[in-house]
Enzyme design. Sequence first.
Site, mmCIF file in Angstrom:
data_model
loop_
_atom_site.group_PDB
_atom_site.id
_atom_site.type_symbol
_atom_site.label_atom_id
_atom_site.label_comp_id
_atom_site.label_asym_id
_atom_site.label_seq_id
_atom_site.Cartn_x
_atom_site.Cartn_y
_atom_site.Cartn_z
ATOM 1 N N ASP A 15 -27.708 26.511 -35.995
ATOM 2 C CA ASP A 15 -26.972 27.641 -35.447
ATOM 3 C C ASP A 15 -27.761 28.220 -34.309
ATOM 4 O O ASP A 15 -28.971 28.388 -34.415
ATOM 5 C CB ASP A 15 -26.751 28.713 -36.524
ATOM 6 N N THR B 277 -21.932 19.330 -37.488
ATOM 7 C CA THR B 277 -21.593 20.247 -36.400
ATOM 8 C C THR B 277 -20.237 19.870 -35.828
ATOM 9 O O THR B 277 -19.844 18.710 -35.895
ATOM 10 C CB THR B 277 -22.647 20.218 -35.268
ATOM 11 N N PHE C 187 -23.344 22.736 -22.040
ATOM 12 C CA PHE C 187 -22.162 23.319 -22.683
ATOM 13 C C PHE C 187 -22.370 24.828 -22.813
ATOM 14 O O PHE C 187 -23.445 25.360 -22.480
ATOM 15 C CB PHE C 187 -21.916 22.679 -24.064
ATOM 16 N N GLY D 208 -21.687 18.975 -27.730
ATOM 17 C CA GLY D 208 -22.791 19.228 -26.800
ATOM 18 C C GLY D 208 -24.098 19.313 -27.573
ATOM 19 O O GLY D 208 -25.113 18.684 -27.236
ATOM 20 N N LYS D 209 -24.057 20.082 -28.660
ATOM 21 C CA LYS D 209 -25.209 20.208 -29.554
ATOM 22 C C LYS D 209 -25.588 18.863 -30.140
ATOM 23 O O LYS D 209 -26.761 18.506 -30.187
ATOM 24 C CB LYS D 209 -24.750 21.056 -30.757
ATOM 25 N N HIS E 25 -34.619 26.079 -26.641
ATOM 26 C CA HIS E 25 -34.678 26.581 -28.017
ATOM 27 C C HIS E 25 -34.421 25.446 -29.011
ATOM 28 O O HIS E 25 -35.146 25.247 -29.964
ATOM 29 C CB HIS E 25 -33.629 27.691 -28.172
ATOM 30 N N ASP F 107 -24.663 27.524 -20.800
ATOM 31 C CA ASP F 107 -25.631 26.849 -19.924
ATOM 32 C C ASP F 107 -25.486 27.201 -18.439
ATOM 33 O O ASP F 107 -26.499 27.352 -17.753
ATOM 34 C CB ASP F 107 -25.570 25.326 -20.106
ATOM 35 N N GLU G 141 -18.229 30.112 -41.156
ATOM 36 C CA GLU G 141 -19.396 30.772 -40.570
ATOM 37 C C GLU G 141 -19.371 32.221 -41.044
ATOM 38 O O GLU G 141 -18.506 32.987 -40.650
ATOM 39 C CB GLU G 141 -19.375 30.673 -39.043
ATOM 40 N N LYS H 181 -33.476 19.800 -20.088
ATOM 41 C CA LYS H 181 -33.116 20.941 -20.943
ATOM 42 C C LYS H 181 -33.822 20.803 -22.292
ATOM 43 O O LYS H 181 -34.440 21.749 -22.789
ATOM 44 C CB LYS H 181 -31.595 21.011 -21.130
#
Length: 186
Positions: free
Chosen positions: A65, A7, A141, A11-12, A170, A144, A36, A165
């Site tokens: 994703d 990635t 991020f 943040g992810k 998700h 949010d 992508e 969170k």
Amino acid sequence: MGLTFVTTNMGKANEVRSLLRALGIEIDVRAVKLTEIQSDSLEEISMRSCEEAYGVLGEPVFVEDAGLFIERLNGFPGPYSSYVYRTIGNAGILKLMAGEENRVAYFKSCIAYKLSGKPVKMFSGVCVGRISHEPRGSGGFGFDPIFMPEEGDGRTFAEMEIEEKNAISHRGKAVRAFAEWLKLTR
Ligand code: ITT
């Protein structure tokens, strides 16, 4: 066996690392820029990115994703969330939603994982909530600051600690499904 997460979004990466670490799984994060593809399906996008990442690195990899789907905007920005965030951002979304009473939205996360000689394996998670009237909070991020999850107490994701969170997001749901499967197959 190493587990590599590809990635460019730190943040992810922090959320996924923290979620998996709590379950006893360590990851390596590699910031490889992948093509992508344009598609209305997050599953298709993550599957293609995963195959590309596997081709570049030649080792077991997973990608994730995610997208924000706003009911009143017929699911926009959905799979185009990254581009929309970079172009119009949270202020642009709030403008599009000005005066709208129906503020229902959901985040969806799709994880795609590839091991050598095996087809890509997919996991997903959804978090339903509402778009706030103004941005709030400085954590997290992306979108949010304007997303209030239904399972929460009215705060936006950006007003929560990463653990709060992760417990309802998700991404948390998709990662926990992935981790369960990994534990069964390892
Ligand atoms: P990689 O593809 O390199 O992993 P990216 O940022 O391009 O990073 P996505 O294509 O999944 O990742 O982009 C989805 C965008 O949606 C992302 O840039 C954020 O702006 C937003 N997004 C995704 N998950 C989010 C979350 O949990 N909270 C807030 N915004 C999120």
